[in-house]
Design an enzyme around this catalytic site. Structure first.
Site, PDB file in Angstrom:
ATOM      1  N   ASN A  10       0.811  -1.089   0.060  1.00  0.00           N
ATOM      2  CA  ASN A  10      -0.005  -0.007  -0.088  1.00  0.00           C
ATOM      3  C   ASN A  10       0.820   1.293  -0.121  1.00  0.00           C
ATOM      4  OD1 ASN A  10      -1.853   2.185   0.702  1.00  0.00           O
ATOM      5  ND2 ASN A  10      -2.282   1.456   2.652  1.00  0.00           N
ATOM      6  N   LYS A  12       0.064   4.217   0.034  1.00  0.00           N
ATOM      7  CA  LYS A  12      -0.454   5.461   0.438  1.00  0.00           C
ATOM      8  C   LYS A  12      -0.313   6.602  -0.411  1.00  0.00           C
ATOM      9  CE  LYS A  12       0.257   3.165   4.874  1.00  0.00           C
ATOM     10  NZ  LYS A  12      -0.066   3.321   6.300  1.00  0.00           N
ATOM     11  N   HIS A  96      -9.537   1.142   4.517  1.00  0.00           N
ATOM     12  CA  HIS A  96      -8.461   1.413   5.431  1.00  0.00           C
ATOM     13  C   HIS A  96      -8.766   2.187   6.374  1.00  0.00           C
ATOM     14  CE1 HIS A  96      -4.195   2.371   6.020  1.00  0.00           C
ATOM     15  NE2 HIS A  96      -4.029   1.347   5.532  1.00  0.00           N
ATOM     16  N   GLU A  98      -6.909   4.477   7.522  1.00  0.00           N
ATOM     17  CA  GLU A  98      -6.852   6.101   7.287  1.00  0.00           C
ATOM     18  C   GLU A  98      -8.236   6.490   7.025  1.00  0.00           C
ATOM     19  OE1 GLU A  98      -3.060   5.445   5.529  1.00  0.00           O
ATOM     20  OE2 GLU A  98      -2.409   4.877   7.467  1.00  0.00           O
ATOM     21  N   GLU A 168      -5.659  -5.171  10.202  1.00  0.00           N
ATOM     22  CA  GLU A 168      -4.625  -4.269  10.497  1.00  0.00           C
ATOM     23  C   GLU A 168      -4.955  -3.510  11.809  1.00  0.00           C
ATOM     24  OE1 GLU A 168      -2.475  -2.778   6.596  1.00  0.00           O
ATOM     25  OE2 GLU A 168      -4.117  -1.704   6.847  1.00  0.00           O
ATOM     26  N   GLY A 174       2.189   1.907  10.778  1.00  0.00           N
ATOM     27  CA  GLY A 174       3.274   3.042  10.730  1.00  0.00           C
ATOM     28  C   GLY A 174       3.995   3.285  11.829  1.00  0.00           C
ATOM     29  N   SER A 214       3.073  -2.670  10.072  1.00  0.00           N
ATOM     30  CA  SER A 214       4.570  -2.583  10.509  1.00  0.00           C
ATOM     31  C   SER A 214       5.141  -4.015  10.029  1.00  0.00           C
ATOM     32  CB  SER A 214       4.818  -2.221  11.803  1.00  0.00           C
ATOM     33  OG  SER A 214       4.636  -0.847  12.108  1.00  0.00           O
TER      34      SER A 214
HETATM   35  P1  PGA Z   1       2.754   0.049   7.474  1.00  0.00           P
HETATM   36  O1  PGA Z   1       1.313   0.430   6.942  1.00  0.00           O
HETATM   37  O2  PGA Z   1       3.116  -1.088   6.995  1.00  0.00           O
HETATM   38  O3  PGA Z   1       3.437   1.410   7.090  1.00  0.00           O
HETATM   39  O4  PGA Z   1       2.466  -0.131   9.018  1.00  0.00           O
HETATM   40  C1  PGA Z   1       0.198  -0.760   6.615  1.00  0.00           C
HETATM   41  C2  PGA Z   1      -0.864  -0.095   6.191  1.00  0.00           C
HETATM   42  O5  PGA Z   1      -1.365   0.924   6.360  1.00  0.00           O
HETATM   43  O6  PGA Z   1      -1.331  -0.771   5.160  1.00  0.00           O
END
Ligand code: PGA
Length: 251
Positions: A10, A12, A96, A98, A168, A174, A214
């Site tokens: 992803n 982002k 997601h 976010e 997730e 993140g 992560s």
């Molecule tokens: P990350 O993000 O691997 O940077 O923690 C995962 C995601 O939001 O899909």
């Protein structure tokens, strides 16, 4: 890991045309020998067309990170399933964290998007996951139930089978804090139990459930070794060709 793994990235709101093309060219070369697992990248809207074009004929799928549920209309600033199909996109990431927590997307809206994606023959990946506070208050199961039931509301069994779920935990996204393989496996088991209650054991057992939060080259092997983890959704570590290749090629 029990099914054909799906290893997804992803991006982002990162990358530009040049860095995106460099990345996918490298991935295409690095992963040309991969046959026993699926590879997928979720790309910002403006980069979808060049990335789809670059990856044509390769073993790497391309997905959008969001879409609106209407086919067309007066929805300024939105992208429809028809827009995605028009440029050859086949997957879409929906719900997601976010989108849920920064942009206020509700389970109801996400459900409309899932139905719209399926009606357009786009393959949806539905994200679910609890906040740290919810985990600490023992609410994991409740949150996963609300989000899974909400996302799958009114889907037939045949439709449900076409969805992929990404678990997730929001506190792991993140932050560098990964759920332990045991925590991930446990949460995936809870999701399968919810699916079994909603549908049946076949749907629950066959659902591909990815872990995200992560995921890095040095923790992917442990996560993928768990029986209920069928793939990964990788944010930060999907932006570098070597790191993401290592993740795709987990052992
Ligand atoms: P990350 O993000 O691997 O940077 O923690 C995962 C995601 O939001 O899909």
């Amino acid at each position: 890991m029990a099914k054909r793994p799906l290893m997804s990235g992803n991006w982002k709101m990162y990358m530009n045309t040049q860095s995106a093309l460099e990345l996918v060219k490298a991935l295409k070369g690095n992963c040309a020998d991969v046959e026993d697992r699926d590879i997928l990248v979720f790309v910002p809207f403006t980069l979808l067309a060049p990335v789809v074009n670059e990856l044509k004929g390769s073993n790497i799928w391309v997905g959008a990170q969001n879409m609106y549920f209407e086919k067309e209309g007066a929805f300024t600033g939105e992208i429809s399933p028809a827009h995605l199909l028009d440029i050859g996109v086949e997957w879409v990431l929906l719900g997601h964290s976010e989108r849920r927590h920064v942009f206020g997307e509700t389970n109801d809206l996400i459900n409309k998007k899932i139905k719209s994606a399926l009606a357009s023959n786009l393959k949806p990946v539905l994200c679910v996951g609890e906040l740290l506070e919810e985990r600490e208050n023992g609410k994991i199961e409740e949150v996963l139930k609300t989000q899974t039931k909400g996302g799958f509301k009114d889907l037939t069994k045949d439709e449900a089978k076409k969805v992929v779920i990404a678990y997730e935990p929001v506190w792991a996204i993140g932050t560098g804090k990964t759920a332990s393989p045991e925590d991930a496996d446990e949460a995936h088991k809870i999701i399968r139990k919810i699916l079994e209650q909603m549908y049946d054991k076949e749907v629950a057992d066959n659902m591909r459930i990815l872990y995200g939060g992560s995921v890095k080259p040095d923790n992917v092997d442990g996560l993928m070794a768990k029986p209920n983890v069928d793939g990964s959704l990788v944010g930060g570590a999907s932006l570098k060709a070597d790191g993401f290749t290592r993740i795709v090629k987990f052992q």
